[in-house]
Enzyme design. Structure first.
Site, PDB file in Angstrom:
ATOM      1  N   GLU A  61      -3.345   4.010  21.245  1.00 55.95           N
ATOM      2  CA  GLU A  61      -2.433   2.866  21.100  1.00 55.95           C
ATOM      3  C   GLU A  61      -3.003   1.897  20.064  1.00 55.95           C
ATOM      4  O   GLU A  61      -4.168   1.498  20.143  1.00 55.95           O
ATOM      5  CB  GLU A  61      -2.267   2.152  22.450  1.00 55.95           C
ATOM      6  CG  GLU A  61      -1.633   0.787  22.394  1.00 55.95           C
ATOM      7  CD  GLU A  61      -0.258   0.770  21.746  1.00 55.95           C
ATOM      8  OE1 GLU A  61       0.015  -0.165  20.970  1.00 55.95           O
ATOM      9  OE2 GLU A  61       0.541   1.694  22.022  1.00 55.95           O
ATOM     10  N   ALA A  62      -2.163   1.514  19.100  1.00 59.08           N
ATOM     11  CA  ALA A  62      -2.605   0.619  18.028  1.00 59.08           C
ATOM     12  C   ALA A  62      -2.839  -0.799  18.518  1.00 59.08           C
ATOM     13  O   ALA A  62      -3.652  -1.534  17.952  1.00 59.08           O
ATOM     14  CB  ALA A  62      -1.595   0.618  16.883  1.00 59.08           C
ATOM     15  N   HIS A 468      16.686  -2.884  18.803  1.00 62.71           N
ATOM     16  CA  HIS A 468      16.839  -1.551  19.373  1.00 62.71           C
ATOM     17  C   HIS A 468      16.947  -0.496  18.271  1.00 62.71           C
ATOM     18  O   HIS A 468      17.893   0.281  18.232  1.00 62.71           O
ATOM     19  CB  HIS A 468      18.093  -1.485  20.251  1.00 62.71           C
ATOM     20  CG  HIS A 468      18.067  -2.382  21.443  1.00 62.71           C
ATOM     21  ND1 HIS A 468      19.219  -2.783  22.095  1.00 62.71           N
ATOM     22  CD2 HIS A 468      17.045  -2.953  22.122  1.00 62.71           C
ATOM     23  CE1 HIS A 468      18.896  -3.581  23.100  1.00 62.71           C
ATOM     24  NE2 HIS A 468      17.588  -3.684  23.135  1.00 62.71           N
TER      25      HIS A 468
END
Length: 530
Positions: A61-62, A468
Site C-alpha cells: 500500500e502506497a 467515482h
C-alpha cells in the site's frame, strides 16, 4: 517481519529515487500472491487468499495506516480531503466545465477510498451487471454477482433474498433522519415515485426514494474495507502487509508477471510472485502502473521511451466518472446539520429502457456549509443530483516515464451532450419535489441555481465530480478491453486487475459496494483454482 497487530503495520516513507536504467531482477522475498493496493477490493482479496494457510500473501500500500481518528469518526472524514491521506489528483482543464480543473480525492491510506469517502452503500442497478454480461463477460450478470454482494454483508435488518447477515461489512440505514429528510421521501411519493420501505439495494432500484444505507458499525464507526476485511486478519503468519510502499513497476519474465518493484524509505525492493500479481490501485493508478510496465498504447509508451511489452490501446481509455451538483433551498424551519452527507435518496431514469441515470441525494445540510464565499445564511436543505450513467468518456495517460509523476487525468466531463441534458432534467426534478405540498414547510425559496438563472451555465460552472472514477482497464474482448472476465490482463500471464477500472460501464450509484463484490468474486474463483 510479518505483521502481528494493526498497530504493527510496517511503515516508512521517503522520496522515490527515480532511475532511467532498468534494474536486473534481484528478488528479496517470494510470495504466492502479491496484491497492490489496500483499498476497497484489495483488502477483500487479501483476506480471502490468506485464509488458506498454504498461501503466502504480500499486500503493498502506497499510503499509511488508517490510524487517524478522523477516518473512523463519522463526522471526521471531510477533514481528510486534501491531506496526505489523499492522492490529491487534479484533472486537465475541462472544456465542458468552463475550463475548470477539477480536484479529485482518492484515498492514499489503508482502506483506500473506503477510509475517506462518505460511507454510502449502493450496489448499482440490476441492468448494469446484465449489461456487462451482454458484452461477453460471462459470469457478471446480476443473478451471478448477487451472492457475492450478500457474502460480505452484515445487514442490520438480517438476511433476506437480497441481503446477507453473516459477513463483516456492516450495512445500516441512516442512523439519524431529520424531519425534512422524511418530507423528501413523502414529496417523492407525491410526485409518483415509490417510497417508505423502498430498498434500492433490493429487488428494484429505480423510481424509488428511500433512506440511504451506509457502511457504519452498530457503535457508529466507519466500517471501511480495512476494518471489515484487513485489520481482523493481520496476525495471520502467512500475510505480510507493507505501507508507504509505492509500486513502480510490474516485473516480467517474457510475458509472465513474476514480481513487483517498489520504493520504501527511499530504497528499491523487488519481490517475486510465484502464482500471480493482482493490481488493485484504482481507476487512475492501475492503468498508470500497467503503462509504466510496458502494457498500453504502443505509440503512447514509445513517446515516453518505455519498451512495449503488449500493445494494448485500451489501457487508460474509457474513463467514466459520476458528477454532482447542488440545488439548494432555504427552509422556513430551523434544521439540524446532520453528521452524514446524505440522509435519503431518489434513483430515477430520465429516458426509457436505461438503468437509473440520476441519483438525487438529499440532506438537511452539509457539515461546514455554507462556506464563506456563499453570500447567504441557513437553514438550508440540499438536493444533490448525481449523474450516474454518464456517456462522456475520458482518458488517463502518463505524464512521463517517472513513476513519481501523477498521471494526466482528462475525464472530458459533459463532452457528451446527453449528459448536460440529463443534468438539466435533474434540476427540474429537484424543483418538482421541492414544490410539492409535502415539502411546503421547508421550501422558503430556491437559492441555487435560482429561479430565472441560466441552468446550463450553472451546471458548467458548478458541477463537480463525486469521485467515482471507473472503466480505465475495462473488462471484455473488444478493441479497448484490457482484462478478460476472470480479470486477467490480455496478452500476458500471471497478472490481473481488480478494482473499479475493470467496469465496462460504471454502475448506477456509489462504486464502493461493487468494488467489494468484485473482490469477493475474484477471490472465490482463485480459491477454486487452488
Amino acid at each position: 517481519m510479518l505483521l502481528a497487530t494493526h498497530s504493527s503495520f510496517q511503515t516508512s516513507c521517503g522520496r522515490l529515487k527515480y532511475q532511467m536504467e532498468p534494474r536486473p531482477m534481484n528478488f528479496e522475498e517470494s510470495f504466492d500472491y502479491i496484491v497492490v493496493g489496500a483499498g476497497a477490493t484489495g483488502c477483500v482479496i487479501v483476506n480471502r487468499l490468506s485464509a488458506n494457510s498454504d498461501l503466502k500473501v504480500l499486500l503493498l500500500e502506497a499510503g499509511g495506516p488508517d490510524e487517524d481518528p478522523n477516518i473512523h469518526n463519522l463526522n471526521g472524514f471531510i477533514s481528510l480531503w486534501g491531506t496526505d491521506r489523499d492522492w490529491q489528483f487534479l484533472t486537465e482543464p475541462q472544456e465542458g466545465l468552463n475550463g475548470r480543473e477539477i480536484f479529485i480525492t482518492q484515498g492514499k491510506v489503508v482502506g483506500g477510498g473506503s477510509s475517506v469517502h462518505a460511507m454510502m452503500y449502493v450496489r448499482g442497478n440490476r441492468r448494469n451487471f446484465d449489461q456487462w454480461a451482454s458484452l461477453g463477460n460471462e459470469g457478471w450478470s446480476y443473478d451471478r454477482v448477487l451472492p457475492y454482494f450478500k457474502k460480505s454483508e452484515h445487514y442490520e435488518e438480517g438476511a433476506s433474498t437480497y441481503h446477507g447477515a453473516d459477513g463483516t461489512l456492516s450495512v445500516r440505514k441512516c442512523p439519524e433522519l431529520t424531519t425534512v429528510a422524511e418530507a423528501f421521501i413523502d414529496a417523492c411519493v407525491e410526485r409518483g415515485y415509490s417510497g417508505n420501505d423502498w430498498d434500492f439495494n433490493g429487488a428494484q432500484q429505480e423510481n424509488g426514494a428511500s433512506v440511504m444505507q451506509f457502511n457504519i458499525t452498530a457503535d457508529d464507526r466507519r466500517c471501511s474495507s480495512a476494518s471489515a476485511f484487513l485489520t481482523p486478519i493481520l496476525n495471520r503468519p502467512n500475510l505480510k502487509a507493507q505501507t508507504h510502499a509505492e509500486v513502480t513497476k510490474i516485473l516480467f519474465e517474457g510475458k509472465r508477471a513474476v514480481g513487483i518493484e517498489y520504493i520504501q524509505n527511499g530504497q528499491t525492493h523487488q519481490v517475486r510472485a510465484e502464482r500471480e500479481v493482482i493490481i488493485s490501485a484504482g481507476a487512475f493508478l492501475s492503468p498508470k502502473l500497467l503503462m509504466l510496465s510496458g502494457i498500453g498504447s504502443g505509440s503512447h509508451l514509445r513517446s515516453h521511451n518505455i519498451p512495449v511489452l503488449v500493445d494494448l490501446p485500451g489501457v487508460g481509455q474509457n474513463l467514466q466518472d459520476h458528477m454532482r451538483l447542488q440545488v439548494i433551498y432555504k427552509s422556513h424551519k430551523e434544521l439540524p446539520v446532520p453528521t452524514l452527507l446524505c440522509e435519503t435518496a431518489l434513483f430515477t431514469s430520465t429516458r426509457p429502457d436505461i438503468p437509473p441515470d440520476l441519483q438525487i441525494n438529499f440532506s438537511a445540510g452539509i457539515p461546514g456549509f455554507p462556506p464563506p464565499e456563499y453570500p447567504f445564511e441557513g437553514p438550508f436543505s440540499i438536493f444533490v443530483p448525481i449523474l450516474i450513467q454518464p456517456q462522456s468518456r475520458g482518458e488517463v495517460k502518463l505524464r512521463s516515464s517517472n513513476p513519481q509523476d501523477k498521471p494526466i487525468i482528462d475525464p472530458k466531463y459533459l463532452s457528451a451532450e446527453i449528459d448536460l441534458q440529463t443534468y438539466l432534467r435533474g434540476i427540474e426534478i429537484c424543483r418538482e419535489i421541492a414544490n410539492t405540498k409535502a415539502f411546503a414547510d421547508f421550501n422558503n425559496g430556491e437559492v441555487t441555481p435560482g429561479v430565472g438563472a441560466d441552468a446550463e451555465e450553472y451546471v458548467r460552472q458548478y458541477a463537480e465530480t463525486i469521485w467515482h472514477p471507473a472503466g480505465t482497464c475495462r473488462m471484455g474482448y473488444d478493441s479497448l478491453a484490457v482484462v478478460d472476465p476472470q480479470l486477467r490482463v490480455h496478452g500476458v500471464e500471471g497478472l490481473r486487475v481488480a478494482d473499479a477500472s475493470i467496469m465496462p460501464n460504471v454502475t448506477s450509484g456509489n462504486t464502493y459496494a461493487p468494488c467489494v463484490m468484485l473482490g469477493e468474486k475474484l477471490s472465490a474463483e482463485l480459491k477454486d483454482s487452488f
